[in-house]
Scaffold this active site. Structure first.
Site, mmCIF file in Angstrom:
data_model
loop_
_atom_site.group_PDB
_atom_site.id
_atom_site.type_symbol
_atom_site.label_atom_id
_atom_site.label_comp_id
_atom_site.label_asym_id
_atom_site.label_seq_id
_atom_site.Cartn_x
_atom_site.Cartn_y
_atom_site.Cartn_z
ATOM 1 N N HIS A 50 0.830 -1.206 0.000
ATOM 2 C CA HIS A 50 0.000 0.000 0.000
ATOM 3 C C HIS A 50 0.866 1.257 0.000
ATOM 4 O O HIS A 50 0.499 2.264 -0.617
ATOM 5 C CB HIS A 50 -0.938 -0.021 1.197
ATOM 6 N N ASP A 56 2.788 6.202 -5.464
ATOM 7 C CA ASP A 56 2.656 6.344 -6.912
ATOM 8 C C ASP A 56 1.766 7.563 -7.144
ATOM 9 O O ASP A 56 0.538 7.468 -7.169
ATOM 10 C CB ASP A 56 2.032 5.077 -7.509
ATOM 11 N N ARG A 59 -0.810 7.693 -10.027
ATOM 12 C CA ARG A 59 -2.022 6.940 -9.679
ATOM 13 C C ARG A 59 -2.876 7.693 -8.672
ATOM 14 O O ARG A 59 -4.051 8.009 -8.909
ATOM 15 C CB ARG A 59 -1.615 5.576 -9.119
ATOM 16 N N GLY A 83 -12.331 -2.814 -3.260
ATOM 17 C CA GLY A 83 -10.917 -3.072 -3.003
ATOM 18 C C GLY A 83 -10.279 -1.851 -2.375
ATOM 19 O O GLY A 83 -9.319 -1.282 -2.902
ATOM 20 N N GLU A 105 -13.069 -4.232 1.559
ATOM 21 C CA GLU A 105 -11.694 -4.725 1.486
ATOM 22 C C GLU A 105 -11.644 -6.125 2.089
ATOM 23 O O GLU A 105 -12.102 -6.341 3.208
ATOM 24 C CB GLU A 105 -10.749 -3.791 2.256
ATOM 25 N N GLU A 134 -18.171 -10.292 -3.646
ATOM 26 C CA GLU A 134 -19.149 -11.285 -4.078
ATOM 27 C C GLU A 134 -19.887 -11.945 -2.910
ATOM 28 O O GLU A 134 -20.873 -12.641 -3.118
ATOM 29 C CB GLU A 134 -18.459 -12.370 -4.909
ATOM 30 N N GLU A 149 -9.620 1.195 -7.741
ATOM 31 C CA GLU A 149 -8.338 1.129 -8.427
ATOM 32 C C GLU A 149 -8.056 -0.354 -8.608
ATOM 33 O O GLU A 149 -7.411 -0.980 -7.782
ATOM 34 C CB GLU A 149 -7.247 1.835 -7.606
ATOM 35 N N GLU A 158 -4.476 -10.277 -12.066
ATOM 36 C CA GLU A 158 -5.206 -10.365 -10.788
ATOM 37 C C GLU A 158 -6.713 -10.354 -10.979
ATOM 38 O O GLU A 158 -7.456 -10.653 -10.067
ATOM 39 C CB GLU A 158 -4.785 -9.266 -9.802
ATOM 40 N N HIS A 298 3.840 2.516 -10.627
ATOM 41 C CA HIS A 298 4.232 1.219 -10.047
ATOM 42 C C HIS A 298 3.848 0.058 -10.958
ATOM 43 O O HIS A 298 4.335 -1.049 -10.787
ATOM 44 C CB HIS A 298 3.607 1.042 -8.658
#
Length: 358
Positions: A50, A56, A59, A83, A105, A134, A149, A158, A298
């Site tokens: 993180h 970054d 970003r 996320g 998360e 989900e 993100e 991923e 990154h």
């Protein structure tokens, strides 16, 4: 770069938001043993990954500016952060006047995110939900905005995009927005003799022994690294644009043709993939590129080494197609099939290569 592509504005101005990240993370919450089943999520339990993402600035400040410079999109709206990690995007949204933010998360970083939200006085606006998108139960039936993100190496590594699309279909109101809402994958070709010799050809003779079996394996694994823009030999070709607001999850699997035309006489040792993302719902079109001519991120770039060294003349073209799909055994991995050919004055070749990002 390549938003010569669409005139995207990369926004990285500084802001006044204090860094909410604690200097001393709670090891009891973030450490622990990992199982193979939990490896993906537990890899995001450690603060180090993180830290890399937060630092970054291409970003993080792009997201920050998208939110702070478009408060009209967020004021009194219900937001779902997919996320959420440390919760930085949720904090941006709360500060911009969101009615409520649900930060989802799955990793143990969710526990840290709760502490960060409390430490910054946003507990009444941000609800951190720990679990898989989900599987969680959202306290509301619908949300106005989904922000995430989700982009991985090579854009799709991923496979978090599938989770964003699941959330969109389940909770987003009919005229709701997804941020970012567009992502494009590009391809170019580079000269890279020195690195290929050092990392790939090395296995031909290791202290007098043949280790070609490892060379074959190393060729199949794309390299994530920063490419010097001076290595670029050809034009940059758009492979695929994804409209996150409308696409189906299956659209992340595709076959796209390409034609890479040499801009000088040179050798080609590898093809290079990178992506752009854009936020088209903003007052001013905003986004960023991860290409080799843009500020480093990154994500770097993804390098696919070719079995052949291509000798190419200015104006000659490498033509072919790239097929991309999630791996059937592990959908978070990406399988890539590259077909390419060159029919030039000094080089004629046609080949198919398989790659696997894992």
């Amino acid at each position: 770069m390549m938003v010569e592509d669409e005139g995207l504005e990369e926004t990285t101005e500084s802001s006044n938001l204090d860094d909410p990240i604690s200097d001393e993370p709670n090891d009891s919450l973030i450490g622990g043993e990992k199982t193979s089943a939990d490896y993906y999520f537990d890899s995001y339990s450690h603060f180090g990954i993180h830290e890399e993402m937060l630092k970054d600035t291409v970003r993080t400040k792009t997201y920050q500016n998208v939110i702070y410079q478009n408060i009209f999109l967020f004021r009194n709206k219900v937001v779902l952060d997919v996320g959420a990690g440390t919760g930085i995007l949720s904090l941006f949204c709360a500060k911009a006047g969101a009615k409520h933010v649900y930060a989802v998360e799955c990793s143990r970083m969710a526990d840290m995110a709760k502490e960060i939200v409390e430490a910054n006085g946003f507990s009444n606006v941000i609800t951190v939900l720990k679990g898989k998108v989900e599987e969680i139960v959202l306290p509301v039936a619908q949300v106005d905005i989904i922000i995430s993100e989700w982009m991985g190496y090579f854009l799709l590594f991923e496979n978090m995009l599938a989770t964003v699309l699941y959330a969109r279909d389940k909770w987003l109101i009919n005229d709701g927005i997804v941020l970012p809402d567009r992502a494009s994958l590009f391809l170019t070709a580079i000269e890279d003799a020195e690195y290929k010799e050092d990392k790939i050809e090395f296995w031909n003779n290791v202290y007098g022994f043949d280790m070609l079996c490892i060379k074959k394996q190393s060729m199949m694994e794309p390299l994530v690294d920063t490419v010097d823009q001076n290595q670029i030999v050809t034009n940059c070709q758009l492979l695929k644009t994804m409209d996150i607001s409308k696409m189906a999850s299956g659209d992340a699997s595709f076959t796209a043709p390409f034609k890479l035309v040499a801009e000088r006489n040179d050798y080609i040792h590898a093809l290079v993939a990178y992506f752009d993302v854009s936020f088209t719902k903003c007052h001013k079109l905003t986004g960023f590129s991860t290409g080799p001519r843009s500020r480093a991120t990154h994500w770097k770039q993804t390098v696919l080494y070719l079995e052949d060294v291509l000798t190419i003349g200015e104006g000659e073209a490498v033509v072919g197609s790239m097929t991309v799909a999630p791996n059937k055994k592990n959908p978070r991995d990406v399988d890539i099939m590259l077909k390419y050919s060159l029919n030039g004055e000094h080089c004629q070749v046609s080949r198919t290569q398989q790659y696997k990002m894992r």
